[in-house]
Design a protein around this motif. Structure first.
Motif, PDB file in Angstrom:
ATOM      1  N   THR A   1       0.836  -1.202   0.000  1.00 58.28           N
ATOM      2  CA  THR A   1       0.000   0.000   0.000  1.00 58.28           C
ATOM      3  C   THR A   1       0.873   1.256   0.000  1.00 58.28           C
ATOM      4  OG1 THR A   1      -1.728  -1.183   1.189  1.00 58.28           O
ATOM      5  CG2 THR A   1      -1.860   1.216   1.214  1.00 58.28           C
ATOM      6  N   LEU A   2       1.937   1.243   0.788  1.00 58.38           N
ATOM      7  CA  LEU A   2       2.847   2.393   0.822  1.00 58.38           C
ATOM      8  C   LEU A   2       3.529   2.592  -0.525  1.00 58.38           C
ATOM      9  CD1 LEU A   2       4.564   2.069   4.325  1.00 58.38           C
ATOM     10  CD2 LEU A   2       2.761   3.662   3.625  1.00 58.38           C
ATOM     11  N   ILE A   3       3.925   1.507  -1.169  1.00 61.60           N
ATOM     12  CA  ILE A   3       4.551   1.590  -2.489  1.00 61.60           C
ATOM     13  C   ILE A   3       3.602   2.266  -3.472  1.00 61.60           C
ATOM     14  CG2 ILE A   3       5.298   0.207  -4.481  1.00 61.60           C
ATOM     15  CD1 ILE A   3       6.439  -1.820  -2.400  1.00 61.60           C
ATOM     16  N   ARG A   4       2.326   1.845  -3.460  1.00 58.57           N
ATOM     17  CA  ARG A   4       1.340   2.436  -4.370  1.00 58.57           C
ATOM     18  C   ARG A   4       1.142   3.911  -4.078  1.00 58.57           C
ATOM     19  NH1 ARG A   4      -3.131  -1.330  -3.283  1.00 58.57           N
ATOM     20  NH2 ARG A   4      -4.446   0.419  -3.797  1.00 58.57           N
ATOM     21  N   GLU A   5       1.112   4.288  -2.795  1.00 52.04           N
ATOM     22  CA  GLU A   5       0.960   5.699  -2.428  1.00 52.04           C
ATOM     23  C   GLU A   5       2.137   6.527  -2.927  1.00 52.04           C
ATOM     24  OE1 GLU A   5       0.401   6.414   1.738  1.00 52.04           O
ATOM     25  OE2 GLU A   5      -1.618   5.558   1.738  1.00 52.04           O
ATOM     26  N   ARG A   6       3.363   6.027  -2.706  1.00 46.72           N
ATOM     27  CA  ARG A   6       4.559   6.753  -3.162  1.00 46.72           C
ATOM     28  C   ARG A   6       4.568   6.876  -4.677  1.00 46.72           C
ATOM     29  NH1 ARG A   6       7.098   3.620   0.985  1.00 46.72           N
ATOM     30  NH2 ARG A   6       7.812   2.147  -0.592  1.00 46.72           N
ATOM     31  N   GLN A   7       4.143   5.827  -5.349  1.00 41.10           N
ATOM     32  CA  GLN A   7       4.082   5.853  -6.809  1.00 41.10           C
ATOM     33  C   GLN A   7       3.107   6.930  -7.284  1.00 41.10           C
ATOM     34  OE1 GLN A   7       2.529   2.195  -8.502  1.00 41.10           O
ATOM     35  NE2 GLN A   7       4.135   2.201 -10.045  1.00 41.10           N
ATOM     36  N   ALA A   8       1.923   6.972  -6.680  1.00 36.43           N
ATOM     37  CA  ALA A   8       0.917   7.975  -7.051  1.00 36.43           C
ATOM     38  C   ALA A   8       1.424   9.388  -6.759  1.00 36.43           C
ATOM     39  CB  ALA A   8      -0.391   7.716  -6.298  1.00 36.43           C
ATOM     40  N   GLU A   9       2.102   9.564  -5.620  1.00 40.60           N
ATOM     41  CA  GLU A   9       2.669  10.878  -5.283  1.00 40.60           C
ATOM     42  C   GLU A   9       3.723  11.288  -6.305  1.00 40.60           C
ATOM     43  OE1 GLU A   9       4.121  10.304  -1.317  1.00 40.60           O
ATOM     44  OE2 GLU A   9       2.112  10.427  -0.431  1.00 40.60           O
ATOM     45  N   GLY A  10       4.550  10.344  -6.734  1.00 40.68           N
ATOM     46  CA  GLY A  10       5.580  10.619  -7.736  1.00 40.68           C
ATOM     47  C   GLY A  10       4.977  11.030  -9.063  1.00 40.68           C
ATOM     48  N   ILE A  11       3.914  10.368  -9.459  1.00 40.08           N
ATOM     49  CA  ILE A  11       3.228  10.703 -10.715  1.00 40.08           C
ATOM     50  C   ILE A  11       2.633  12.104 -10.627  1.00 40.08           C
ATOM     51  CG2 ILE A  11       1.220  10.125 -12.152  1.00 40.08           C
ATOM     52  CD1 ILE A  11       1.887   7.131 -11.520  1.00 40.08           C
ATOM     53  N   GLN A  12       1.979  12.406  -9.511  1.00 40.11           N
ATOM     54  CA  GLN A  12       1.390  13.742  -9.315  1.00 40.11           C
ATOM     55  C   GLN A  12       2.470  14.815  -9.353  1.00 40.11           C
ATOM     56  OE1 GLN A  12      -1.726  13.010 -10.159  1.00 40.11           O
ATOM     57  NE2 GLN A  12      -2.311  14.660  -8.792  1.00 40.11           N
ATOM     58  N   ALA A  13       3.603  14.568  -8.689  1.00 40.00           N
ATOM     59  CA  ALA A  13       4.690  15.550  -8.658  1.00 40.00           C
ATOM     60  C   ALA A  13       5.253  15.766 -10.063  1.00 40.00           C
ATOM     61  CB  ALA A  13       5.794  15.087  -7.705  1.00 40.00           C
ATOM     62  N   ALA A  14       5.398  14.685 -10.819  1.00 36.78           N
ATOM     63  CA  ALA A  14       5.908  14.796 -12.191  1.00 36.78           C
ATOM     64  C   ALA A  14       4.939  15.595 -13.059  1.00 36.78           C
ATOM     65  CB  ALA A  14       6.143  13.413 -12.779  1.00 36.78           C
ATOM     66  N   LYS A  15       3.655  15.345 -12.904  1.00 36.99           N
ATOM     67  CA  LYS A  15       2.650  16.101 -13.666  1.00 36.99           C
ATOM     68  C   LYS A  15       2.684  17.572 -13.287  1.00 36.99           C
ATOM     69  CE  LYS A  15      -0.745  12.451 -14.578  1.00 36.99           C
ATOM     70  NZ  LYS A  15      -2.108  11.966 -14.267  1.00 36.99           N
ATOM     71  N   ALA A  16       2.839  17.869 -11.989  1.00 34.17           N
ATOM     72  CA  ALA A  16       2.884  19.254 -11.522  1.00 34.17           C
ATOM     73  C   ALA A  16       4.099  19.990 -12.094  1.00 34.17           C
ATOM     74  CB  ALA A  16       2.922  19.295  -9.989  1.00 34.17           C
TER      75      ALA A  16
ATOM     76  N   GLY B   1       5.149  19.484 -14.977  1.00 33.60           N
ATOM     77  CA  GLY B   1       4.929  19.540 -16.412  1.00 33.60           C
ATOM     78  C   GLY B   1       5.640  18.438 -17.176  1.00 33.60           C
ATOM     79  N   GLN B   2       6.108  17.443 -16.448  1.00 36.32           N
ATOM     80  CA  GLN B   2       6.811  16.326 -17.079  1.00 36.32           C
ATOM     81  C   GLN B   2       5.811  15.451 -17.822  1.00 36.32           C
ATOM     82  OE1 GLN B   2       9.311  14.326 -14.294  1.00 36.32           O
ATOM     83  NE2 GLN B   2       9.742  12.613 -15.654  1.00 36.32           N
ATOM     84  N   LYS B   3       6.160  15.089 -19.046  1.00 34.00           N
ATOM     85  CA  LYS B   3       5.279  14.247 -19.846  1.00 34.00           C
ATOM     86  C   LYS B   3       5.482  12.805 -19.422  1.00 34.00           C
ATOM     87  CE  LYS B   3       3.782  13.184 -24.351  1.00 34.00           C
ATOM     88  NZ  LYS B   3       3.587  13.143 -25.620  1.00 34.00           N
ATOM     89  N   LEU B   4       4.400  12.111 -19.121  1.00 34.31           N
ATOM     90  CA  LEU B   4       4.464  10.716 -18.690  1.00 34.31           C
ATOM     91  C   LEU B   4       4.066   9.798 -19.833  1.00 34.31           C
ATOM     92  CD1 LEU B   4       2.767  11.163 -15.223  1.00 34.31           C
ATOM     93  CD2 LEU B   4       5.199  11.102 -15.730  1.00 34.31           C
ATOM     94  N   GLY B   5       4.460   8.558 -19.729  1.00 33.69           N
ATOM     95  CA  GLY B   5       4.104   7.571 -20.747  1.00 33.69           C
ATOM     96  C   GLY B   5       5.192   7.431 -21.791  1.00 33.69           C
ATOM     97  N   ALA B   6       4.905   6.609 -22.769  1.00 33.86           N
ATOM     98  CA  ALA B   6       5.875   6.335 -23.829  1.00 33.86           C
ATOM     99  C   ALA B   6       6.018   7.553 -24.732  1.00 33.86           C
ATOM    100  CB  ALA B   6       5.416   5.139 -24.651  1.00 33.86           C
ATOM    101  N   PRO B   7       7.213   7.737 -25.289  1.00 30.98           N
ATOM    102  CA  PRO B   7       7.397   8.869 -26.207  1.00 30.98           C
ATOM    103  C   PRO B   7       6.558   8.671 -27.469  1.00 30.98           C
ATOM    104  CG  PRO B   7       9.382   7.505 -26.120  1.00 30.98           C
ATOM    105  CD  PRO B   7       8.426   6.977 -25.108  1.00 30.98           C
ATOM    106  N   SER B   8       6.188   9.769 -28.094  1.00 32.65           N
ATOM    107  CA  SER B   8       5.359   9.720 -29.293  1.00 32.65           C
ATOM    108  C   SER B   8       6.093   9.015 -30.427  1.00 32.65           C
ATOM    109  CB  SER B   8       4.993  11.146 -29.731  1.00 32.65           C
ATOM    110  OG  SER B   8       4.273  11.101 -30.940  1.00 32.65           O
TER     111      SER B   8
END
Length: 185
Positions: A121-136, A138-145
Motif C-alpha cells: 500500500t505504501l509503495i502504491r501511495e509513493r508511486q501515485a505521489e511521484g506521478i502527481q509531482a511529475a505532472k505538476a 509539467g513532465q510528460k508521462l508515458g511512452a514517447p510519441s
C-alpha cells in the motif's frame, strides 16, 4: 511419503533477478515469476500450486515473495497444508504443515503478511505521489510519441480529407485508438 522439494521465486520486474532467493536449497523443481505480488493471479505461481502434491515441500525465500495480500497468503497456506504440502519460509524461519498447526506460527504469518500488505500500500501511495509531482512539474508521462510533429500534421490533414482511418493507422504504424487521439488533439 517423501515428496518433491519445490521452489517458488518471485521478483516484481523483468529487470530484477531471483539470484539471491533459495540459493543453498536443493530443489527438484523451481517456478519463477517476474510479476507483482499484488494478487495471486501469476502464471508460474498458479502452475506451482497445481503441481504440488501431498508430501511435497514448497520452499519460498520470504513471505512477501509468495503474496503481498494477507487474504491471498492465508488462502494459499491453508489450501496447501490441507493438501498435505509443507510450506517453508526461509527469511522468517517459519514452516507450515497440515499436521502441526501452531497458533504462534499463524500469528507470525498474519502479522508478517499484514506488514507485506501494508508495504504494498505504501509503495502504491509513493508511486501515485511521484506521478502527481511529475505532472505538476509539467513532465510528460508515458511512452514517447511515435510520430514527429510533421507526421502529426500530415496525418490530421489526410484524415480531414476523408482518407480511410485504418489505412492511415497502418501506414503510420500506429493503432486506430492512437490515430483518433492524434486527430482529436
Amino acid at each position: 511419503m517423501k515428496g518433491q522439494n519445490v521452489g517458488y521465486r518471485r521478483v516484481s520486474t523483468a529487470e530484477q533477478t531471483t539470484d539471491r532467493q533459495l540459493v543453498e536449497v536443493v530443489l527438484d523443481v523451481v517456478f519463477e515469476d517476474k510479476a507483482s505480488g499484488k494478487d495471486a493471479k501469476r502464471p508460474e505461481l498458479e502452475r506451482c500450486l497445481s503441481h504440488l502434491r501431498a508430501g511435497d515441500t514448497l520452499h519460498v525465500h520470504s513471505i512477501d515473495r509468495l503474496a503481498r495480500n494477507l487474504k491471498d497468503l492465508q488462502e494459499i497456506i491453508e489450501s496447501l497444508t490441507l493438501k498435505g504440502v509443507t510450506v517453508k519460509f526461509y527469511k522468517e524461519h517459519l514452516t507450515f504443515e497440515g499436521s502441526n498447526h501452531s497458533p504462534m506460527q499463524m500469528l507470525m504469518l498474519q502479522m508478517l503478511g499484514a506488514f507485506a500488505q501494508f508495504e504494498r500500500t505504501l509503495i502504491r501511495e509513493r508511486q501515485a505521489e511521484g506521478i502527481q509531482a511529475a505532472k505538476a512539474r509539467g513532465q510528460k508521462l508515458g511512452a514517447p510519441s511515435k510520430l514527429s510533429a510533421e507526421q502529426i500534421e500530415e496525418l490530421k490533414a489526410r484524415a480531414a480529407t476523408g482518407t480511410d482511418k485504418s489505412q492511415l493507422a497502418k501506414e503510420f504504424g500506429i493503432s486506430r485508438p492512437t490515430l483518433y487521439k492524434v486527430i482529436a488533439a
